[in-house]
Scaffold this motif. Sequence first.
Motif, PDB file in Angstrom:
ATOM      1  N   CYS A 158       3.845   3.478   1.374  1.00  0.00           N
ATOM      2  CA  CYS A 158       4.544   4.110   2.494  1.00  0.00           C
ATOM      3  C   CYS A 158       4.450   5.621   2.397  1.00  0.00           C
ATOM      4  CB  CYS A 158       6.013   3.697   2.504  1.00  0.00           C
ATOM      5  SG  CYS A 158       6.281   1.989   3.042  1.00  0.00           S
ATOM      6  N   LEU A 159       4.282   6.248   3.543  1.00  0.00           N
ATOM      7  CA  LEU A 159       4.313   7.703   3.662  1.00  0.00           C
ATOM      8  C   LEU A 159       5.426   8.100   4.618  1.00  0.00           C
ATOM      9  CD1 LEU A 159       0.548   8.653   4.083  1.00  0.00           C
ATOM     10  CD2 LEU A 159       1.951   9.024   2.066  1.00  0.00           C
ATOM     11  N   GLY A 160       5.977   9.262   4.407  1.00  0.00           N
ATOM     12  CA  GLY A 160       6.986   9.768   5.315  1.00  0.00           C
ATOM     13  C   GLY A 160       8.367   9.251   4.975  1.00  0.00           C
ATOM     14  N   GLY A 161       9.308   9.559   5.841  1.00  0.00           N
ATOM     15  CA  GLY A 161      10.675   9.147   5.610  1.00  0.00           C
ATOM     16  C   GLY A 161      11.407   8.985   6.915  1.00  0.00           C
ATOM     17  N   GLY A 162      12.604   8.416   6.825  1.00  0.00           N
ATOM     18  CA  GLY A 162      13.405   8.202   8.025  1.00  0.00           C
ATOM     19  C   GLY A 162      12.692   7.289   9.001  1.00  0.00           C
ATOM     20  N   GLY A 163      12.649   7.707  10.260  1.00  0.00           N
ATOM     21  CA  GLY A 163      11.996   6.886  11.281  1.00  0.00           C
ATOM     22  C   GLY A 163      10.519   7.155  11.415  1.00  0.00           C
ATOM     23  N   ARG A 164       9.953   7.963  10.508  1.00  0.00           N
ATOM     24  CA  ARG A 164       8.540   8.313  10.608  1.00  0.00           C
ATOM     25  C   ARG A 164       7.723   7.730   9.459  1.00  0.00           C
ATOM     26  NH1 ARG A 164       7.479  12.395  14.091  1.00  0.00           N
ATOM     27  NH2 ARG A 164       5.619  13.015  12.914  1.00  0.00           N
ATOM     28  N   ARG A 165       8.227   6.670   8.851  1.00  0.00           N
ATOM     29  CA  ARG A 165       7.514   6.050   7.735  1.00  0.00           C
ATOM     30  C   ARG A 165       6.289   5.280   8.241  1.00  0.00           C
ATOM     31  NH1 ARG A 165      10.151   5.648   2.918  1.00  0.00           N
ATOM     32  NH2 ARG A 165       9.222   3.639   2.402  1.00  0.00           N
ATOM     33  N   VAL A 166       5.176   5.469   7.532  1.00  0.00           N
ATOM     34  CA  VAL A 166       3.924   4.783   7.856  1.00  0.00           C
ATOM     35  C   VAL A 166       3.498   3.981   6.632  1.00  0.00           C
ATOM     36  CG1 VAL A 166       1.506   5.056   8.497  1.00  0.00           C
ATOM     37  CG2 VAL A 166       3.231   6.591   9.461  1.00  0.00           C
ATOM     38  N   ARG A 167       3.205   2.705   6.827  1.00  0.00           N
ATOM     39  CA  ARG A 167       2.807   1.821   5.722  1.00  0.00           C
ATOM     40  C   ARG A 167       1.318   1.531   5.865  1.00  0.00           C
ATOM     41  NH1 ARG A 167       3.788  -4.007   4.518  1.00  0.00           N
ATOM     42  NH2 ARG A 167       4.214  -4.182   2.277  1.00  0.00           N
ATOM     43  N   ARG A 168       0.545   1.893   4.836  1.00  0.00           N
ATOM     44  CA  ARG A 168      -0.904   1.749   4.930  1.00  0.00           C
ATOM     45  C   ARG A 168      -1.466   1.032   3.708  1.00  0.00           C
ATOM     46  NH1 ARG A 168      -2.745   7.775   6.284  1.00  0.00           N
ATOM     47  NH2 ARG A 168      -4.644   7.049   5.266  1.00  0.00           N
ATOM     48  N   PRO A 169      -2.529   0.241   3.911  1.00  0.00           N
ATOM     49  CA  PRO A 169      -3.206  -0.378   2.759  1.00  0.00           C
ATOM     50  C   PRO A 169      -3.757   0.705   1.840  1.00  0.00           C
ATOM     51  CG  PRO A 169      -3.923  -1.371   4.830  1.00  0.00           C
ATOM     52  CD  PRO A 169      -3.131  -0.155   5.194  1.00  0.00           C
ATOM     53  N   CYS A 170      -3.869   0.383   0.558  1.00  0.00           N
ATOM     54  CA  CYS A 170      -4.352   1.390  -0.388  1.00  0.00           C
ATOM     55  C   CYS A 170      -5.058   0.736  -1.570  1.00  0.00           C
ATOM     56  CB  CYS A 170      -3.202   2.257  -0.904  1.00  0.00           C
ATOM     57  SG  CYS A 170      -1.964   1.367  -1.870  1.00  0.00           S
ATOM     58  N   PHE A 171      -5.921   1.514  -2.201  1.00  0.00           N
ATOM     59  CA  PHE A 171      -6.460   1.192  -3.516  1.00  0.00           C
ATOM     60  C   PHE A 171      -5.398   1.591  -4.540  1.00  0.00           C
ATOM     61  CE2 PHE A 171      -9.948   2.146  -0.714  1.00  0.00           C
ATOM     62  CZ  PHE A 171     -10.976   1.282  -1.067  1.00  0.00           C
ATOM     63  N   LEU A 172      -5.367   0.881  -5.648  1.00  0.00           N
ATOM     64  CA  LEU A 172      -4.421   1.203  -6.704  1.00  0.00           C
ATOM     65  C   LEU A 172      -5.179   1.197  -8.026  1.00  0.00           C
ATOM     66  CD1 LEU A 172      -1.400   1.735  -7.221  1.00  0.00           C
ATOM     67  CD2 LEU A 172      -1.097  -0.732  -7.510  1.00  0.00           C
ATOM     68  N   THR A 173      -5.132   2.321  -8.753  1.00  0.00           N
ATOM     69  CA  THR A 173      -5.901   2.414  -9.992  1.00  0.00           C
ATOM     70  C   THR A 173      -5.169   3.264 -11.016  1.00  0.00           C
ATOM     71  OG1 THR A 173      -8.045   3.024 -10.969  1.00  0.00           O
ATOM     72  CG2 THR A 173      -7.230   4.396  -9.160  1.00  0.00           C
ATOM     73  N   ASP A 174      -5.381   2.918 -12.281  1.00  0.00           N
ATOM     74  CA  ASP A 174      -4.875   3.746 -13.378  1.00  0.00           C
ATOM     75  C   ASP A 174      -6.016   4.287 -14.230  1.00  0.00           C
ATOM     76  OD1 ASP A 174      -5.728   1.516 -14.741  1.00  0.00           O
ATOM     77  OD2 ASP A 174      -3.759   0.949 -15.518  1.00  0.00           O
ATOM     78  N   GLY A 175      -7.251   4.196 -13.702  1.00  0.00           N
ATOM     79  CA  GLY A 175      -8.424   4.673 -14.420  1.00  0.00           C
ATOM     80  C   GLY A 175      -9.085   3.621 -15.283  1.00  0.00           C
ATOM     81  N   GLU A 176      -8.370   2.537 -15.559  1.00  0.00           N
ATOM     82  CA  GLU A 176      -8.936   1.438 -16.352  1.00  0.00           C
ATOM     83  C   GLU A 176      -9.070   0.152 -15.547  1.00  0.00           C
ATOM     84  OE1 GLU A 176      -6.993   0.883 -20.098  1.00  0.00           O
ATOM     85  OE2 GLU A 176      -7.817   2.757 -20.888  1.00  0.00           O
TER      86      GLU A 176
END
Length: 222
Positions: A158-176
């Motif tokens: 999620c990005l943003g806050g309040g009524g302007r939150r946007v939920r987007r798919p993402c890659f998730l990595t810790d380098g390993e």
Amino acid sequence: MNTLSFSLTGAMLCAMPSGALWWPEWRLLCVSDLHLGKSERIARRGGGLLPPYDSRDTLSRLDAEIARLDPATVVCLGDSFDDLAAAEALEQEARAWLTRLIAGRAWVWIEGNHDPGPLALDGSHRAELRIGGLCFRHVAAQGAQPGEVSGHYHPKACLGGGGRRVRRPCFLTDGERLILPAFGTFTGGLDITAPELRALMGPGARAILTGPTPVVFPAVAG
């Protein structure tokens, strides 16, 4: 096109805005969780009706990536179909579309929890694929060696806050290890703060959001 390059145990990879992963050294394109036939599966099981164009939309976006990058190898990282019956019920147009995309390149179907077995389609069918120091599998394994690439969880942030939150798919990595977003249309997702994802990611984990402009920010881990 705005892409974001990053290293996974020394392999230089590119997060594509579409949610696909590109490995230039091997000319390898990886997509996860296509969930082709989802609307058909939900209707078959008596659920709510979804617009019946999810497979066409997913294949159109996959076709665009293949046309743009001309990969030598395509890896579909499991749950390519919403279930095995959905694979069998695939419309002839979609089946012919896949056949065209597969032609002339190595195509690997990784088994997922929704499609745990060989499909009646061209390409090779594997539980996992090891290449160039990376291991491609559907579900991340606890204690896996560095270099694991997986899907399954459909991570979202999620990005943003309040009524302007946007939920987007993402890659998730810790380098390993790396978890890919779902590429399919009408796929839900698991927030990156969920316990299942926190347990998999090590210190320094970060999320790379999909979309026309790459957004990278720290992901809570541990």
